[in-house]
Write an enzyme that holds these catalytic residues in place. Structure first.
Site, PDB file in Angstrom:
ATOM      1  N   SER A  50       0.839  -1.198   0.000  1.00 11.74           N
ATOM      2  CA  SER A  50       0.000   0.000   0.000  1.00 11.74           C
ATOM      3  C   SER A  50       0.866   1.236   0.000  1.00 11.74           C
ATOM      4  O   SER A  50       1.647   1.457   0.934  1.00 11.74           O
ATOM      5  CB  SER A  50      -0.912   0.016   1.227  1.00 11.74           C
ATOM      6  OG  SER A  50      -1.518   1.289   1.361  1.00 11.74           O
ATOM      7  N   HIS A  74      -1.471  -1.468  -4.086  1.00 10.08           N
ATOM      8  CA  HIS A  74      -2.718  -1.094  -3.431  1.00 10.08           C
ATOM      9  C   HIS A  74      -2.777   0.417  -3.265  1.00 10.08           C
ATOM     10  O   HIS A  74      -1.826   1.052  -2.781  1.00 10.08           O
ATOM     11  CB  HIS A  74      -2.814  -1.773  -2.063  1.00 10.08           C
ATOM     12  CG  HIS A  74      -4.137  -1.588  -1.389  1.00 10.08           C
ATOM     13  ND1 HIS A  74      -5.245  -2.340  -1.695  1.00 10.08           N
ATOM     14  CD2 HIS A  74      -4.528  -0.734  -0.405  1.00 10.08           C
ATOM     15  CE1 HIS A  74      -6.254  -1.970  -0.941  1.00 10.08           C
ATOM     16  NE2 HIS A  74      -5.849  -0.985  -0.159  1.00 10.08           N
ATOM     17  N   ASP A 127      -4.923   3.463  -1.616  1.00  9.08           N
ATOM     18  CA  ASP A 127      -5.937   3.862  -0.631  1.00  9.08           C
ATOM     19  C   ASP A 127      -6.443   5.259  -0.957  1.00  9.08           C
ATOM     20  O   ASP A 127      -5.751   6.259  -0.728  1.00  9.08           O
ATOM     21  CB  ASP A 127      -5.345   3.833   0.779  1.00  9.08           C
ATOM     22  CG  ASP A 127      -5.121   2.412   1.275  1.00  9.08           C
ATOM     23  OD1 ASP A 127      -6.096   1.645   1.296  1.00  9.08           O
ATOM     24  OD2 ASP A 127      -3.982   2.079   1.638  1.00  9.08           O
ATOM     25  N   MET A 140      -8.926   8.207  -0.137  1.00  9.36           N
ATOM     26  CA  MET A 140      -9.722   8.710   0.983  1.00  9.36           C
ATOM     27  C   MET A 140     -10.192  10.136   0.713  1.00  9.36           C
ATOM     28  O   MET A 140      -9.432  10.948   0.169  1.00  9.36           O
ATOM     29  CB  MET A 140      -8.909   8.680   2.276  1.00  9.36           C
ATOM     30  CG  MET A 140      -8.313   7.326   2.605  1.00  9.36           C
ATOM     31  SD  MET A 140      -7.391   7.366   4.160  1.00  9.36           S
ATOM     32  CE  MET A 140      -6.550   5.790   4.092  1.00  9.36           C
ATOM     33  N   HIS A 159      -8.748   1.080  -3.681  1.00 10.81           N
ATOM     34  CA  HIS A 159      -9.670   0.930  -2.541  1.00 10.81           C
ATOM     35  C   HIS A 159     -10.308   2.287  -2.284  1.00 10.81           C
ATOM     36  O   HIS A 159      -9.675   3.186  -1.723  1.00 10.81           O
ATOM     37  CB  HIS A 159      -8.875   0.424  -1.338  1.00 10.81           C
ATOM     38  CG  HIS A 159      -9.652   0.348  -0.071  1.00 10.81           C
ATOM     39  ND1 HIS A 159      -9.043   0.222   1.167  1.00 10.81           N
ATOM     40  CD2 HIS A 159     -10.992   0.373   0.177  1.00 10.81           C
ATOM     41  CE1 HIS A 159      -9.962   0.179   2.104  1.00 10.81           C
ATOM     42  NE2 HIS A 159     -11.156   0.277   1.532  1.00 10.81           N
ATOM     43  N   MET A 190     -12.314   4.616  -0.356  1.00 11.87           N
ATOM     44  CA  MET A 190     -12.896   4.949   0.945  1.00 11.87           C
ATOM     45  C   MET A 190     -13.525   6.325   0.820  1.00 11.87           C
ATOM     46  O   MET A 190     -13.079   7.313   1.418  1.00 11.87           O
ATOM     47  CB  MET A 190     -11.817   4.913   2.031  1.00 11.87           C
ATOM     48  CG  MET A 190     -11.352   3.524   2.358  1.00 11.87           C
ATOM     49  SD  MET A 190      -9.891   3.487   3.433  1.00 11.87           S
ATOM     50  CE  MET A 190      -8.597   3.493   2.198  1.00 11.87           C
ATOM     51  N   MET A 210     -11.397  -5.293   6.325  1.00 13.00           N
ATOM     52  CA  MET A 210     -10.588  -4.333   7.074  1.00 13.00           C
ATOM     53  C   MET A 210     -10.293  -4.904   8.456  1.00 13.00           C
ATOM     54  O   MET A 210     -11.208  -5.242   9.203  1.00 13.00           O
ATOM     55  CB  MET A 210     -11.319  -2.994   7.214  1.00 13.00           C
ATOM     56  CG  MET A 210     -11.504  -2.223   5.914  1.00 13.00           C
ATOM     57  SD  MET A 210      -9.956  -1.824   5.062  1.00 13.00           S
ATOM     58  CE  MET A 210      -9.066  -0.889   6.317  1.00 13.00           C
ATOM     59  N   GLY A 220      -8.819   4.654   7.397  1.00 12.62           N
ATOM     60  CA  GLY A 220      -8.551   6.073   7.496  1.00 12.62           C
ATOM     61  C   GLY A 220      -7.091   6.425   7.714  1.00 12.62           C
ATOM     62  O   GLY A 220      -6.628   7.466   7.257  1.00 12.62           O
ATOM     63  N   GLY A 274      -2.864   4.720   8.207  1.00 12.03           N
ATOM     64  CA  GLY A 274      -1.935   3.605   8.227  1.00 12.03           C
ATOM     65  C   GLY A 274      -1.319   3.431   9.600  1.00 12.03           C
ATOM     66  O   GLY A 274      -1.423   4.303  10.468  1.00 12.03           O
ATOM     67  N   GLY A 275      -0.672   2.305   9.804  1.00 10.42           N
ATOM     68  CA  GLY A 275       0.079   2.073  11.029  1.00 10.42           C
ATOM     69  C   GLY A 275      -0.741   1.678  12.237  1.00 10.42           C
ATOM     70  O   GLY A 275      -0.230   1.698  13.361  1.00 10.42           O
ATOM     71  N   ASP A 308      -6.606  -5.976   4.924  1.00  8.07           N
ATOM     72  CA  ASP A 308      -5.913  -4.689   4.988  1.00  8.07           C
ATOM     73  C   ASP A 308      -5.954  -4.148   6.408  1.00  8.07           C
ATOM     74  O   ASP A 308      -7.030  -3.928   6.966  1.00  8.07           O
ATOM     75  CB  ASP A 308      -6.600  -3.706   4.032  1.00  8.07           C
ATOM     76  CG  ASP A 308      -5.901  -2.360   3.954  1.00  8.07           C
ATOM     77  OD1 ASP A 308      -4.883  -2.158   4.637  1.00  8.07           O
ATOM     78  OD2 ASP A 308      -6.380  -1.498   3.194  1.00  8.07           O
ATOM     79  N   GLY A 309      -4.761  -3.934   6.983  1.00  6.85           N
ATOM     80  CA  GLY A 309      -4.681  -3.305   8.299  1.00  6.85           C
ATOM     81  C   GLY A 309      -3.812  -4.064   9.275  1.00  6.85           C
ATOM     82  O   GLY A 309      -4.178  -5.166   9.690  1.00  6.85           O
ATOM     83  N   GLY A 310      -2.662  -3.514   9.600  1.00  6.94           N
ATOM     84  CA  GLY A 310      -1.802  -4.137  10.600  1.00  6.94           C
ATOM     85  C   GLY A 310      -1.145  -5.421  10.152  1.00  6.94           C
ATOM     86  O   GLY A 310      -0.798  -6.257  10.991  1.00  6.94           O
ATOM     87  N   GLY A 366       1.444  -2.200   4.273  1.00  6.77           N
ATOM     88  CA  GLY A 366       1.886  -0.822   4.118  1.00  6.77           C
ATOM     89  C   GLY A 366       3.064  -0.460   4.981  1.00  6.77           C
ATOM     90  O   GLY A 366       4.200  -0.431   4.534  1.00  6.77           O
TER      91      GLY A 366
END
Length: 227
Positions: A7, A32, A34, A36, A65, A67, A136, A141, A143-144, A174-176, A196
């Site tokens: 990402s 990827h 993102d 937003m 993606h 959002m 998700m 919203g 990263g990290g 997606d996420g962590g 990411g």
């Protein structure tokens, strides 16, 4: 095969071309993106112009993606910019069936994303229609963020449903995602990993991607036989 989709949300945008080149050379399967809007999620990233720029520097599939609110108004713009896959949020689409049909009418793949609090069973009516479900594993919203462990139950549900109904949609997560969580979600049934922070905030981007790949391959051999 489990695909890895770095990402660019966590990339250094002053070095974006070089960093995209690094992950592609290291074997990234997708890129990827993102997107937003500051309304559906509390952050603003980039639009079709950045996607168009990335399209010029890689032939890897671009995984957009969205959002954003009113995604239908922008789907064609992102397709024209070079997106190969467009994923919209269940929570942001009033007429989801129509949105999926619009994406497919443009000749590209369609996915649907679920926020952590959205029950996975709500997607059953559209699962035969779509190419991918994006689960998700953090609140969208930023990263990290820290991986939410209970989201593995959604991945397992989708994996079992896919097998039981003879479907072939990808299960993206997606996420962590990092060296410890990647094996967990692959074991649960994930087929695409969005990574990411672990890749782009690492001193050695190539080594980070290879480390994730090695961990995924080890799990794949001992658990699920993905095609």
């Amino acid at each position: 095969m489990v695909k890895i989709a770095p990402s660019i949300l966590n990339a250094d945008f002053s070095q974006l071309s070089a960093q995209v080149g690094q992950v592609v050379e290291a074997g990234a399967d997708w890129i990827h993106l993102d997107i937003m809007d500051g309304h559906f999620v509390p952050n603003i990233t980039f639009g079709p112009f950045i996607v168009e720029g990335i399209r010029k520097i890689t032939d890897r599939p671009l995984d957009a993606h969205l959002m954003i609110e009113n995604a239908d108004f922008y789907i064609e713009d992102f397709k024209n910019a070079g997106a190969d896959i467009i994923t919209v949020h269940y929570e942001a689409c009033t007429h989801l069936w129509r949105t999926i049909e619009k994406i497919h009418s443009l000749g590209i793949k369609a996915g649907v994303t679920l926020n952590p609090a959205t029950p996975v069973a709500l997607l059953e009516p559209v699962l035969p229609l779509i190419d991918m479900v994006l689960v998700m594993t953090v609140e969208p919203g930023y990263g990290g963020q820290k991986f939410i462990p209970t989201m593995t139950q959604k991945i397992e549900y989708l994996h079992r449903y896919k097998l039981a109904h003879g479907l072939s949609f990808d299960i993206e997560v997606d996420g962590g995602i990092d060296i410890s969580t990647a094996p967990v979600v692959v074991k649960a049934g994930a087929t695409v990993l969005v990574v990411g922070t672990f890749i782009f905030r690492n001193e050695n981007i190539t080594n980070a991607l290879n480390t994730i790949r090695s961990a995924v391959n080890a799990i794949k051999k001992t658990n699920f036989n993905f095609k």
